[in-house]
Design a protein around this motif. Structure first.
Motif, PDB file in Angstrom:
ATOM      1  N   GLY A   1      24.490 -87.079  90.980  1.00 26.30           N
ATOM      2  CA  GLY A   1      24.804 -85.671  91.105  1.00 26.30           C
ATOM      3  C   GLY A   1      26.208 -85.429  90.601  1.00 26.30           C
ATOM      4  O   GLY A   1      26.795 -86.274  89.919  1.00 26.30           O
ATOM      5  N   VAL A   2      26.764 -84.269  90.972  1.00 26.72           N
ATOM      6  CA  VAL A   2      28.122 -83.919  90.552  1.00 26.72           C
ATOM      7  C   VAL A   2      28.962 -83.650  91.791  1.00 26.72           C
ATOM      8  O   VAL A   2      28.548 -82.906  92.684  1.00 26.72           O
ATOM      9  N   MET A   3      30.126 -84.254  91.840  1.00 25.06           N
ATOM     10  CA  MET A   3      30.996 -84.158  93.000  1.00 25.06           C
ATOM     11  C   MET A   3      32.333 -83.544  92.590  1.00 25.06           C
ATOM     12  O   MET A   3      32.865 -83.849  91.523  1.00 25.06           O
ATOM     13  N   ASP A   4      32.873 -82.629  93.443  1.00 21.27           N
ATOM     14  CA  ASP A   4      34.155 -82.031  93.127  1.00 21.27           C
ATOM     15  C   ASP A   4      35.301 -82.928  93.597  1.00 21.27           C
ATOM     16  O   ASP A   4      35.079 -84.007  94.147  1.00 21.27           O
ATOM     17  N   ARG A   5      36.519 -82.471  93.412  1.00 19.69           N
ATOM     18  CA  ARG A   5      37.695 -83.300  93.698  1.00 19.69           C
ATOM     19  C   ARG A   5      37.888 -83.561  95.190  1.00 19.69           C
ATOM     20  O   ARG A   5      38.617 -84.475  95.566  1.00 19.69           O
ATOM     21  N   SER A   6      37.246 -82.745  96.023  1.00 16.01           N
ATOM     22  CA  SER A   6      37.375 -82.950  97.469  1.00 16.01           C
ATOM     23  C   SER A   6      36.321 -83.913  98.012  1.00 16.01           C
ATOM     24  O   SER A   6      36.322 -84.241  99.189  1.00 16.01           O
ATOM     25  N   GLY A   7      35.410 -84.362  97.141  1.00 14.20           N
ATOM     26  CA  GLY A   7      34.346 -85.259  97.584  1.00 14.20           C
ATOM     27  C   GLY A   7      33.080 -84.532  97.996  1.00 14.20           C
ATOM     28  O   GLY A   7      32.144 -85.143  98.514  1.00 14.20           O
ATOM     29  N   LYS A   8      33.005 -83.242  97.756  1.00 15.07           N
ATOM     30  CA  LYS A   8      31.825 -82.449  98.106  1.00 15.07           C
ATOM     31  C   LYS A   8      30.851 -82.410  96.932  1.00 15.07           C
ATOM     32  O   LYS A   8      31.247 -82.258  95.785  1.00 15.07           O
ATOM     33  N   TRP A   9      29.540 -82.563  97.271  1.00 11.82           N
ATOM     34  CA  TRP A   9      28.533 -82.453  96.227  1.00 11.82           C
ATOM     35  C   TRP A   9      28.430 -80.999  95.774  1.00 11.82           C
ATOM     36  O   TRP A   9      28.139 -80.104  96.567  1.00 11.82           O
ATOM     37  N   VAL A  10      28.656 -80.718  94.493  1.00 11.98           N
ATOM     38  CA  VAL A  10      28.426 -79.377  93.960  1.00 11.98           C
ATOM     39  C   VAL A  10      27.062 -79.291  93.293  1.00 11.98           C
ATOM     40  O   VAL A  10      26.491 -78.215  93.160  1.00 11.98           O
ATOM     41  N   VAL A  11      26.549 -80.432  92.859  1.00 12.00           N
ATOM     42  CA  VAL A  11      25.159 -80.561  92.416  1.00 12.00           C
ATOM     43  C   VAL A  11      24.593 -81.761  93.160  1.00 12.00           C
ATOM     44  O   VAL A  11      25.082 -82.887  92.986  1.00 12.00           O
ATOM     45  N   PRO A  12      23.589 -81.570  94.030  1.00  7.35           N
ATOM     46  CA  PRO A  12      23.072 -82.671  94.843  1.00  7.35           C
ATOM     47  C   PRO A  12      22.585 -83.841  93.989  1.00  7.35           C
ATOM     48  O   PRO A  12      22.125 -83.648  92.853  1.00  7.35           O
ATOM     49  N   PRO A  13      22.654 -85.056  94.527  1.00 10.69           N
ATOM     50  CA  PRO A  13      22.201 -86.238  93.766  1.00 10.69           C
ATOM     51  C   PRO A  13      20.678 -86.305  93.708  1.00 10.69           C
ATOM     52  O   PRO A  13      20.026 -86.882  94.577  1.00 10.69           O
ATOM     53  N   THR A  14      20.118 -85.716  92.656  1.00 14.53           N
ATOM     54  CA  THR A  14      18.656 -85.662  92.489  1.00 14.53           C
ATOM     55  C   THR A  14      18.203 -86.165  91.130  1.00 14.53           C
ATOM     56  O   THR A  14      17.024 -86.063  90.788  1.00 14.53           O
ATOM     57  N   TYR A  15      19.126 -86.724  90.346  1.00 12.81           N
ATOM     58  CA  TYR A  15      18.816 -87.109  88.981  1.00 12.81           C
ATOM     59  C   TYR A  15      18.861 -88.626  88.818  1.00 12.81           C
ATOM     60  O   TYR A  15      19.721 -89.300  89.370  1.00 12.81           O
ATOM     61  N   THR A  16      17.920 -89.150  88.035  1.00 10.44           N
ATOM     62  CA  THR A  16      17.921 -90.587  87.761  1.00 10.44           C
ATOM     63  C   THR A  16      18.933 -90.940  86.675  1.00 10.44           C
ATOM     64  O   THR A  16      19.394 -92.074  86.609  1.00 10.44           O
ATOM     65  N   GLU A  17      19.251 -89.966  85.847  1.00  8.38           N
ATOM     66  CA  GLU A  17      20.301 -90.124  84.844  1.00  8.38           C
ATOM     67  C   GLU A  17      21.074 -88.815  84.762  1.00  8.38           C
ATOM     68  O   GLU A  17      20.504 -87.735  84.875  1.00  8.38           O
ATOM     69  N   LEU A  18      22.374 -88.938  84.567  1.00  9.77           N
ATOM     70  CA  LEU A  18      23.214 -87.751  84.431  1.00  9.77           C
ATOM     71  C   LEU A  18      24.402 -88.155  83.562  1.00  9.77           C
ATOM     72  O   LEU A  18      25.282 -88.890  83.998  1.00  9.77           O
ATOM     73  N   VAL A  19      24.412 -87.679  82.339  1.00  7.03           N
ATOM     74  CA  VAL A  19      25.406 -88.126  81.376  1.00  7.03           C
ATOM     75  C   VAL A  19      26.174 -86.921  80.852  1.00  7.03           C
ATOM     76  O   VAL A  19      25.583 -85.948  80.384  1.00  7.03           O
TER      77      VAL A  19
END
Length: 267
Positions: free
Chosen positions: A27-45
């Protein structure tokens, strides 16, 4: 804490790709450690400097283009082209995989599709020229993708110092003038030789010689003591040149109040 697997190619982006330690999904995490896009992807480039990602979902081998908000803009195929144009003010016009043309900022935030857009130029001072697909005329969009200056010109160039050069073809000849940010015509489209604006002035050449133009459209006669040939302002100074009887040249630099700064002589 999840392990950060990679960081965006743009160090100014406020987020990074991260892998969840438990699920092994990305997923995508901001600088504070919060998920802004939940971890739902097998690949993310990370694929571009706009914050856009190529992503794969579970049980789906297709690639999708996703922005930093998690919005999916459709499948990416090998036949699709994506291009971008850099700018001087942190905004870009890009083609995303849903084949629409949009504005993106440095953080991957995309505007709504720009309607009827065939071609586009570079953002400068918050505006970018675009060409209409239906009329083939040129106008300007702002950073939200909204057309703010109608597409009524044959050609238009990026804004500089709050003024843009626009042109129409009249009887086979290019006739140019100046407009401001609101689309108001400062100088009528009647001139064949015209420069970009700088230091509050543009420069035109007519059959009567060179003239500087201020923001009101007023023509200012070039000082005869500075020469017969002139160039536009750059770094706050303009240049005039005069040929001497012995064949040498004297070049005079002057400011936008037309006060002499200094002169130099060629050998």
């Amino acid at each position: 804490q999840p392990a950060v697997s990679s960081v965006s190619s743009n160090p100014e982006l406020p987020a990074a790709v991260a892998q969840d330690a438990a699920t092994k999904l990305y997923g995508v995490m901001d600088r504070s450690g919060k998920w802004v896009v939940p971890p739902t992807y097998t690949e993310l480039v990370n694929t571009d400097r706009f914050g856009g990602f190529q992503a794969k979902l579970k049980n789906d081998n297709s690639l999708y283009y996703m922005d930093l908000t998690g919005k999916n803009h459709g499948k990416v195929t090998h036949s699709q082209e994506k291009w971008d144009i850099n700018s001087s003010d942190g905004h870009f016009i890009i083609t995303v995989p849903d084949t629409s043309i949009r504005v993106s900022n440095d953080y991957g935030m995309l505007s709504q599709p720009i309607p009827d857009c065939l071609e586009f130029g570079v953002f400068s001072e918050g505006l970018a020229p675009i060409r209409s697909a239906s009329t083939r005329k040129v106008g300007f969009v702002d950073t939200s993708g909204k057309v703010v200056i109608p597409c009524i010109y044959d050609y238009a160039y990026s804004f500089n110092d709050g003024v843009a050069v626009v042109s129409n073809i009249v009887d086979g000849k290019m006739k140019s003038g100046y407009i401001d940010w609101k689309g108001k015509v400062i100088l009528p489209l009647q001139h064949e030789r015209i420069s970009t604006f700088s230091a509050g002035h543009g420069l035109i050449q007519t059959e009567k010689g060179f003239f500087y133009v201020d923001r009101t459209g007023k023509l200012k006669t070039t000082p005869a003591e500075f020469g017969e040939q002139f160039q536009e302002f750059s770094s706050g100074l303009a240049l005039g040149g005069r040929k001497n009887p012995d064949g040498s040249m004297t070049f005079t630099y002057f400011d936008n109040t037309f006060k002499k700064a200094f002169s130099i002589n060629s050998l």
